[in-house]
Design a protein around this motif. Structure first.
Motif, PDB file in Angstrom:
ATOM      1  N   HIS A 141      67.383  56.007   6.404  1.00 39.38           N
ATOM      2  CA  HIS A 141      68.642  55.851   5.685  1.00 39.38           C
ATOM      3  C   HIS A 141      69.582  54.889   6.396  1.00 39.38           C
ATOM      4  N   HIS A 142      69.418  54.755   7.708  1.00 39.44           N
ATOM      5  CA  HIS A 142      70.318  53.910   8.494  1.00 39.44           C
ATOM      6  C   HIS A 142      69.726  52.567   8.866  1.00 39.44           C
ATOM      7  N   MET A 147      75.406  47.587   3.452  1.00 42.22           N
ATOM      8  CA  MET A 147      76.017  48.808   2.947  1.00 42.22           C
ATOM      9  C   MET A 147      76.374  48.590   1.482  1.00 42.22           C
ATOM     10  N   THR A 151      71.885  51.619  -0.840  1.00 38.84           N
ATOM     11  CA  THR A 151      71.622  52.223   0.464  1.00 38.84           C
ATOM     12  C   THR A 151      71.615  53.745   0.377  1.00 38.84           C
ATOM     13  N   ALA A 152      72.414  54.287  -0.533  1.00 35.73           N
ATOM     14  CA  ALA A 152      72.449  55.747  -0.709  1.00 35.73           C
ATOM     15  C   ALA A 152      71.087  56.284  -1.138  1.00 35.73           C
ATOM     16  N   GLN A 192      78.310  61.718  -2.503  1.00 37.08           N
ATOM     17  CA  GLN A 192      78.058  60.822  -1.381  1.00 37.08           C
ATOM     18  C   GLN A 192      77.473  59.478  -1.809  1.00 37.08           C
ATOM     19  N   HIS A 196      78.960  54.868  -0.465  1.00 40.48           N
ATOM     20  CA  HIS A 196      78.132  53.828   0.151  1.00 40.48           C
ATOM     21  C   HIS A 196      78.496  52.468  -0.451  1.00 40.48           C
ATOM     22  N   THR A 197      79.645  51.946  -0.097  1.00 39.32           N
ATOM     23  CA  THR A 197      80.066  50.662  -0.652  1.00 39.32           C
ATOM     24  C   THR A 197      81.112  50.015   0.243  1.00 39.32           C
ATOM     25  N   HIS A 217      82.695  56.503   5.741  1.00 36.71           N
ATOM     26  CA  HIS A 217      81.231  56.421   5.761  1.00 36.71           C
ATOM     27  C   HIS A 217      80.739  55.056   6.231  1.00 36.71           C
ATOM     28  N   ARG A 218      81.552  54.029   6.074  1.00 32.97           N
ATOM     29  CA  ARG A 218      81.182  52.733   6.656  1.00 32.97           C
ATOM     30  C   ARG A 218      81.091  52.859   8.183  1.00 32.97           C
ATOM     31  N   HIS A 221      77.783  54.411   9.228  1.00 29.78           N
ATOM     32  CA  HIS A 221      76.616  53.535   9.179  1.00 29.78           C
ATOM     33  C   HIS A 221      76.705  52.374  10.164  1.00 29.78           C
ATOM     34  N   TYR A 257      76.243  47.100  10.438  1.00 34.06           N
ATOM     35  CA  TYR A 257      75.362  48.117   9.875  1.00 34.06           C
ATOM     36  C   TYR A 257      73.937  47.999  10.418  1.00 34.06           C
TER      37      TYR A 257
END
Length: 325
Positions: A141-142, A147, A151-152, A192, A196-197, A217-218, A221, A257
């Motif tokens: 996921h990482h 991003m 990615t989610a 969630q 992811h943006t 959340h940025r 990541h 990221y």
């Protein structure tokens, strides 16, 4: 088939078969899967909207990677659908059978289910970064250096086999119906998706204070030294604030990221398994059995001392970016 028949016989003799039938019929979509079915068109629409906005910026969008992310997500969904009822459900059924409380679904217990699931998610997510066995599944996921909404969807098909679902078992033992737990978990994952943006900046202060947001959340990541292993929250960010794992996004230091040891392959199976390969290679090095097994529960950056060392462990550069999602 013999194993399945034996499992059904055990469930029937213990009185759990009825619960099996009512909570999670395994020849039909359960409530959790139905939520994803209904949410998928929304995911597609917002992903296309984002794609149109950032498609010309290679730092934010790579079309081939986005398609690969959805393929990774599809693999995750397939294994969940095929194996969750066989691997996880009997354990949830057993815990719920011996539940401590009889809880009826109402607004209060519904809110407590949401709160409990989010609390368990925080610790599951934190363990996914700090316990190497769990990180072996979560790393995919990482591993993207971009991003965006796709990615989610970048998930590991091995998740169901890693046992991260066990973090929610205490809720069933308390008395929360596994259906409620599954629904709350699915709704959390839907939420969630939307964080992811890079297109959404800071939200109003009270939202940033309570909820997990794209800004928070940025950070999660980012592989910047100050961002690694931070902001584990699912829907709420209050757990990170409470347990001191919160870091605010710094406009002077945009997130970089990805992971600190990038994967050189785009093959789906390599993306799913590369950390397992590294893990078992490290365990295969000479040493005592206990010292080898420590690789399973030690942090991803932990290294065993060489036989000639004084006995202190060598720390290597952390391999994870914080952080789900």
């Amino acid at each position: 088939m013999a194993m399945i028949d034996m499992l059904l016989a055990v469930l029937e003799n213990s009185g759990l078969l009825e619960l099996w039938d009512t909570v999670s019929p395994w020849l039909a979509l359960d409530e959790r899967q139905l939520i994803f079915v209904f949410a998928t068109p929304v995911f597609v629409v917002v992903t296309v909207w984002e794609y149109v906005r950032i498609r010309h910026n290679p730092k934010l969008m790579d079309t081939r990677e986005a398609l690969r992310n959805f393929a990774l997500g599809a693999g995750y969904q397939v294994t969940e659908l095929l194996f969750a009822g066989i691997i996880a459900f009997p354990v949830y059924a057993l815990c719920y059978h011996y539940r401590l409380l009889e809880l009826e679904l109402n607004w209060a217990t519904g809110f407590l289910t949401f709160l409990g699931v989010d609390f368990c998610f925080y610790w599951m997510h934190r363990a996914s970064h700090r316990v190497r066995w769990f990180w072996a599944a979560h790393v995919v996921h990482h591993s993207s250096e971009r991003m965006n909404f796709s990615t989610a969807m970048r998930q590991n098909a091995t998740n169901i086999f890693n046992g991260m679902w066990m973090f929610y078992l205490p809720l069933a033992l308390i008395g929360f119906n596994p259906v409620w737990i599954g629904v709350a978990y699915a709704l959390s994952l839907v939420y969630q998706f939307f964080i992811h943006t890079t297109l959404i900046g800071r939200l109003p202060g009270w939202i940033e204070l309570i909820f997990n947001t794209p800004s928070h959340h940025r950070v999660h990541h980012g592989r910047n030294p100050g961002y690694i292993d931070r902001n584990y929250g699912g829907t709420l960010i209050i757990w990170d604030r409470l347990f001191r794992s919160f870091v605010d996004e710094d406009a002077r230091e945009p997130p970089d990221y990805g992971i600190t040891r990038p994967v050189s392959s785009n093959n789906l199976f390599v993306l799913w398994t590369h950390e397992y390969v590294d893990l078992f290679r490290d365990m295969a090095r000479p040493g005592g059995l206990l010292s080898r097994l420590k690789h399973l529960w030690k942090p991803p950056e932990w290294e065993r001392p060489e036989p000639t060392d004084s006995g202190k462990s060598h720390a290597r550069t952390p391999v994870n970016t914080d952080q789900p999602g």
